[in-house]
Structure formats: C-alpha cells, structure tokens
Design an enzyme around this catalytic site. Structure first.
Site, mmCIF file in Angstrom:
data_model
loop_
_atom_site.group_PDB
_atom_site.id
_atom_site.type_symbol
_atom_site.label_atom_id
_atom_site.label_comp_id
_atom_site.label_asym_id
_atom_site.label_seq_id
_atom_site.Cartn_x
_atom_site.Cartn_y
_atom_site.Cartn_z
ATOM 1 N N HIS A 102 0.947 -1.217 0.056
ATOM 2 C CA HIS A 102 0.043 0.158 -0.066
ATOM 3 C C HIS A 102 0.962 1.197 -0.012
ATOM 4 C CE1 HIS A 102 0.852 -0.546 4.099
ATOM 5 N NE2 HIS A 102 0.641 0.817 4.685
ATOM 6 N N ASP A 104 0.588 5.020 1.869
ATOM 7 C CA ASP A 104 -0.266 5.432 3.136
ATOM 8 C C ASP A 104 -1.501 6.413 2.748
ATOM 9 O OD1 ASP A 104 1.012 3.982 4.872
ATOM 10 O OD2 ASP A 104 2.573 5.557 5.223
ATOM 11 N N HIS A 261 4.690 0.126 0.260
ATOM 12 C CA HIS A 261 5.381 -0.434 1.224
ATOM 13 C C HIS A 261 4.448 -1.646 1.798
ATOM 14 C CE1 HIS A 261 3.795 2.701 3.569
ATOM 15 N NE2 HIS A 261 3.473 1.936 4.673
ATOM 16 N N ARG A 276 5.564 6.241 13.766
ATOM 17 C CA ARG A 276 5.508 7.022 12.501
ATOM 18 C C ARG A 276 5.031 8.388 12.580
ATOM 19 N NH1 ARG A 276 1.054 4.637 8.407
ATOM 20 N NH2 ARG A 276 0.015 6.442 8.966
#
Length: 315
Positions: A102, A104, A261, A276
């Site tokens: 995907h 983000d 990723h 993150r």
C-alpha cells in the site's frame, strides 16, 4: 556554540539499489539541522525514494517530531485512528500488521508527502519492511499499458478488502485488533485518484495504486481485480524493491508519492513497535492536469494541503 562532532560533520548518501533505497551516514537527526543537510536529505529522498539512518539511539517521539517539522508539515497521526496519539502513530503489532502492499492514506484527497518511521521495540527475528518504487514500475510499462493507465482512474477507500477480511473472521482476532479495525473505518472515505500521477517535486510519472483501491472507474469488480493484480505485479517486481532489516536506532523516511510498502509479518507472536510521523502532501494531478476528486469524507482536519515547489526532474 560548539562545533559539530566530526562523525556528523558531512552527510554521505550510500546507494543501496538500482531503483530504490539509500542509506544516509554522517547525520545526527534533530530538529535543528542546518538547511544544507535538510536539503541533502530531501534530495536523496526524491532520488532514492526511501532513505535509512542507523544509530539514532538518542531519538524519542519528540525529537522525531522536531526533525519531521524541519522536513515539512506534519499531519495528524491518522485521519481516523487517533485514540493512541494525535501526532505520532504507534505501529504496534498488538493492533495491526500492515502486511499488504500500500501507499499510506490514499483514501483521502491530500495524499501525504512522506512518512518517518523509527524503530522502538523489535522482535528477535523477522519484522522487516519492504518498499517498492512506483516510478520504476511506471517507467517499465510497455507502451500499450502506459496508454491505458494514463487515462485510468481508481476509487480508493479505507473500507477495503483487507479490512473486511478481518470482519469475516472477527471471532479469530483479538479484542485490540477488532477495536483498531472498528476505529479505522469509523469514518468512511472514498476518493477518485488518477492511476498515473505527476510527482509534484520531480515532475516524474508514478503509479498510484495499492490495497486501498476499491475498483477502477468504468470497470466492473472482476475486471478491476484482474487489472489491479497485473499492475501491482509490475510495482512489486523484486528489482523495484528494497527490504530493510531493522536494528535499534534505525529511522526510515520514504517518499509516499513514489512508493508502496509492506510490513512483513514473519515474527510470530513477538512484540514489534515503531513510531510513525507523516508529512502533509498535495492533491494528485494526472498527466492531463486533472486533480483527484473526493467522493465521500472531508480530510481537512487531518492535513493541510502542501504544494511543493516543482524541481528539475531527478535523473
């Protein structure tokens, strides 16, 4: 003011793969890096798509956030998942394992520029992350496929098949995972994005796909699934990927506009946690100058729209 340590006097960029990945040495990450170092990092990010820093043991969430502000404008942690923090999103194996390809937050119109991911607690084995270059994937398309995808749009949503797979087996997942999934879809977003967008800083063409794609505009469910599988196979060719073995003190930054990723779920029931922080981006534009369109959901609370200055295309 004291002079910087010789170990951090001059950043160097070490290329790790033909199409994606570099390690940046000689930088002690902080919120007060000099402009030249910040420019070096941003240029390396544009050229290599994902960059890695080792031995940043001094960093905590506050230091990571300060560094993120030097690179851009941080978003909220997530459009819907805010119960565990508003600035920093814990990537916590107790709640979710993002083991699917995907980009983000593509279900909103303002796709993030980049993400910064810092190792906090690592398993004894496994737990790697893999990135793929969507720029290389586009560049490698044969001409007939390029003509198709440059005129193709896709609907992205946060209520996607990967989420529904968990709903189909709710009794088999933990309460924390179930609560996370419920929060993830607490507000529904759908956005039409071009399958090929023009990168706002490099001017290069990249594919905009991943597991948030619901279907392609004008195509049925079966046709969409078949075409998505074909294009995703192009993105995730091993030659277009890099796999990172995390160590304590590691920080990774990836260009969310030119990559996908996958967090590899190969560490059994060991605990894994990373932090993150996401940087605000712009609204994608296709090769004809058309912007992405919101179908459902207002993401203005999540992120500003930040349009970077167009640079000369990275070689």
């Amino acid at each position: 003011m004291a002079s910087p340590s010789p170990a951090y006097a001059s950043p160097s960029v070490v290329k790790l793969g033909a199409h994606i990945g570099a390690r940046i040495d000689g930088v002690r990450i902080s919120g007060d890096l000099d402009p030249a170092t910040v420019a070096t990092i941003n240029h390396a990010l544009l050229e290599h798509k994902v960059v890695f820093f080792r031995d940043q043991h001094h960093l905590d969430d506050a230091g990571q956030l300060a560094f993120a502000r030097a690179l851009g404008t941080p978003t909220l942690a997530h459009p819907t998942v805010l119960s565990r923090g508003t600035d920093v999103l814990p990537i916590d194996s107790r709640y979710d394992k993002a083991n699917s390809w995907h980009t983000d937050v593509t279900f909103v119109d303002r796709i993030p520029k980049a993400s910064l991911l810092r190792a906090v607690t690592l398993p004894a084995y496994g737990g790697t992350t893999t990135w793929a270059s969507t720029e290389a994937a586009y560049d490698q398309l044969p001409e007939p496929l390029r003509l198709l995808v440059e005129n193709l749009w896709a609907i992205h949503t946060n209520d996607y098949d990967y989420v529904r797979d968990y709903d189909d087996a709710r009794d088999a997942v933990s309460t924390t995972t179930r609560e996370y999934r419920d929060e993830f879809v607490s507000d529904t977003y759908e956005t039409e994005h071009p399958v090929v967008r023009v990168h706002p800083e490099t001017g290069r063409k990249v594919l905009l796909l991943g597991h948030f794609v619901k279907r392609f505009v004008g195509l049925g469910t079966h046709e969409s699934a078949t075409l998505l599988a074909l294009l995703q196979a192009r993105v995730t060719r091993l030659e277009n990927t890099i796999r990172w073995n995390w160590e304590a003190g590691d920080l990774a930054i990836w260009d969310n506009r030119a990559t996908q990723h996958y967090a590899v779920s190969d560490y059994d029931d060991q605990y894994r946690k990373l932090s993150r922080i996401t940087l605000a981006g712009d609204i994608p534009v296709d090769v004809h100058g058309n912007r992405s369109r919101v179908i459902t959901g207002d993401a203005s609370h999540y992120s500003d729209v930040v349009a970077p200055v167009r640079l000369t295309a990275v070689p």
